[in-house]
Enzyme design. Structure first.
Site, mmCIF file in Angstrom:
data_model
loop_
_atom_site.group_PDB
_atom_site.id
_atom_site.type_symbol
_atom_site.label_atom_id
_atom_site.label_comp_id
_atom_site.label_asym_id
_atom_site.label_seq_id
_atom_site.Cartn_x
_atom_site.Cartn_y
_atom_site.Cartn_z
ATOM 1 N N ASP A 75 -22.722 8.930 -33.366
ATOM 2 C CA ASP A 75 -23.267 7.949 -34.029
ATOM 3 C C ASP A 75 -24.792 7.994 -34.223
ATOM 4 O O ASP A 75 -25.348 8.847 -33.805
ATOM 5 C CB ASP A 75 -23.016 6.539 -33.320
ATOM 6 C CG ASP A 75 -23.383 6.633 -31.767
ATOM 7 O OD1 ASP A 75 -24.055 7.601 -31.433
ATOM 8 O OD2 ASP A 75 -22.738 5.668 -31.074
ATOM 9 N N GLU A 113 -17.282 -1.105 -31.955
ATOM 10 C CA GLU A 113 -17.528 -2.631 -31.128
ATOM 11 C C GLU A 113 -16.284 -3.303 -30.946
ATOM 12 O O GLU A 113 -15.250 -3.144 -32.048
ATOM 13 C CB GLU A 113 -18.529 -3.549 -32.061
ATOM 14 C CG GLU A 113 -19.890 -2.761 -32.171
ATOM 15 C CD GLU A 113 -20.858 -2.593 -31.049
ATOM 16 O OE1 GLU A 113 -20.242 -2.543 -29.875
ATOM 17 O OE2 GLU A 113 -21.901 -2.565 -31.042
ATOM 18 N N HIS A 117 -17.582 -0.839 -25.644
ATOM 19 C CA HIS A 117 -17.718 0.185 -26.889
ATOM 20 C C HIS A 117 -17.645 1.478 -26.507
ATOM 21 O O HIS A 117 -18.181 1.836 -25.767
ATOM 22 C CB HIS A 117 -18.688 -0.299 -27.806
ATOM 23 C CG HIS A 117 -20.020 0.003 -27.552
ATOM 24 N ND1 HIS A 117 -21.342 -0.615 -28.086
ATOM 25 C CD2 HIS A 117 -20.723 1.188 -26.814
ATOM 26 C CE1 HIS A 117 -22.324 -0.124 -27.621
ATOM 27 N NE2 HIS A 117 -21.886 0.985 -26.901
ATOM 28 N N ASN A 159 -19.726 -3.927 -23.583
ATOM 29 C CA ASN A 159 -18.734 -4.601 -24.226
ATOM 30 C C ASN A 159 -17.733 -3.654 -24.417
ATOM 31 O O ASN A 159 -16.689 -4.404 -24.966
ATOM 32 C CB ASN A 159 -19.158 -5.364 -25.462
ATOM 33 C CG ASN A 159 -19.717 -4.132 -26.524
ATOM 34 O OD1 ASN A 159 -19.876 -3.043 -25.929
ATOM 35 N ND2 ASN A 159 -20.138 -4.547 -27.671
HETATM 36 C C1 F6R Z 1 -24.285 6.667 -27.689
HETATM 37 C C2 F6R Z 1 -23.247 5.847 -27.924
HETATM 38 C C3 F6R Z 1 -22.755 4.640 -27.058
HETATM 39 C C4 F6R Z 1 -23.535 4.707 -25.470
HETATM 40 C C5 F6R Z 1 -23.158 3.327 -24.860
HETATM 41 C C6 F6R Z 1 -23.811 3.541 -23.275
HETATM 42 O O1 F6R Z 1 -24.191 7.517 -28.507
HETATM 43 O O2 F6R Z 1 -22.283 6.150 -28.855
HETATM 44 O O3 F6R Z 1 -21.560 4.341 -27.204
HETATM 45 O O4 F6R Z 1 -23.017 5.771 -25.076
HETATM 46 O O5 F6R Z 1 -24.005 2.467 -25.581
HETATM 47 O O6 F6R Z 1 -25.181 3.472 -23.346
HETATM 48 P P1 F6R Z 1 -26.022 3.674 -22.166
HETATM 49 O O7 F6R Z 1 -25.811 5.299 -21.636
HETATM 50 O O8 F6R Z 1 -27.341 3.986 -22.519
HETATM 51 O O9 F6R Z 1 -25.551 2.844 -21.000
#
Ligand code: F6R
Length: 242
Positions: free
Chosen positions: A68, A144, A139, A137
């Site tokens: 992403d 989301e 995701h 959440n």
């Molecule tokens: C990042 C992504 C997100 C993160 C998620 C966890 O490319 O797609 O899904 O993996 O938000 O983020 P952290 O690792 O910062 O807790």
């Protein structure tokens, strides 16, 4: 099928994640790697750079596809995922930059950019190993919680939970982009193998909900339960409820 690996400390976490990626590349130097940003994989990328410097792994024939990107941040913005990947991994290994792919969050026509990324993924064949972090959440990528999930790469409105979680990287919440472009759940689930990584007590509940709760679009990571080959790498705190 979910294989859970619970480690005791940060070092083991990074070592285990990096070894999985390195051994894939040793067996298949031309592997398609699906990569993630966020704080969770940073130590794994650091360890991979060490393995590269020790001559134990090469990325020169590998391809990478990131999950992403934020919409509206220039590529060189300190928080753009393209810059994150360059700084945390690509600039320190022998991957060919033209073989590294991050969805474009700046294209004039974003729908077109999403379609182009889908075509790129289709032409690439399957992702051999897809790295994932987990949002608070539920995701994965920026898919989301919603009434419906989308299969291919698409544009999303970021959840307030996500914007608040990521505000720590920006000067203020107002600077956190409101939209992103992300691989869809369908693209993610096509990967041959998935490595879901989670660290810290704040991920324990959502991780258990995702892996043991019902399949629901309200927790996009729950669809990982349908995949044939998921490795779940957790520390003791995140894995407490598994
Ligand atoms: C990042 C992504 C997100 C993160 C998620 C966890 O490319 O797609 O899904 O993996 O938000 O983020 P952290 O690792 O910062 O807790």
């Amino acid at each position: 099928m979910l294989n859970i690996i619970k480690v005791n400390n940060e070092q083991q976490f990074n070592e285990t994640g990096a070894s999985l990626i390195a051994s894939l590349l040793q067996i298949n130097p031309r592997a398609n790697l699906g990569l993630a940003t966020g704080s969770t994989p940073v130590g794994v990328y650091k360890r991979l750079i060490e393995l590269y410097n020790e001559g134990l792994v090469s990325f020169k024939d590998a391809q990478s596809y990131n999950l992403d990107e934020y919409i509206g941040l220039p590529d060189n913005h300190p928080e753009s995922y393209r810059r994150f990947m360059n700084e945390k991994l690509f600039d320190h290994i022998d991957i060919q930059k033209q073989n590294t792919h991050v969805p474009s969050g700046n294209a004039e026509n974003l729908e077109q950019a999403a379609d182009d990324y889908n075509r790129l993924l289709e032409d690439a064949g399957l992702i051999d190993l897809q790295l994932l972090g987990l949002g608070h959440n539920g995701h994965i990528g920026f898919n989301e919680p919603a009434e419906e999930l989308q299969g291919p790469t698409h544009i999303v409105t970021l959840d307030e939970v996500t914007r608040n979680a990521n505000a720590r990287f920006f000067n203020s919440i107002d600077e956190v982009p409101t939209h992103a472009i992300t691989m869809g759940i369908g693209s993610i689930l096509k990967a041959k193998q998935i490595l879901l990584m989670a660290k810290g007590a704040d991920k324990a509940e959502i991780l258990a909900t995702a892996l043991k709760g019902p399949l629901t679009t309200k927790c996009p990571a729950s669809f990982l339960q349908t995949h044939a080959n998921v490795v779940v790498l957790v520390d003791q705190a995140a894995g407490r409820l598994l």
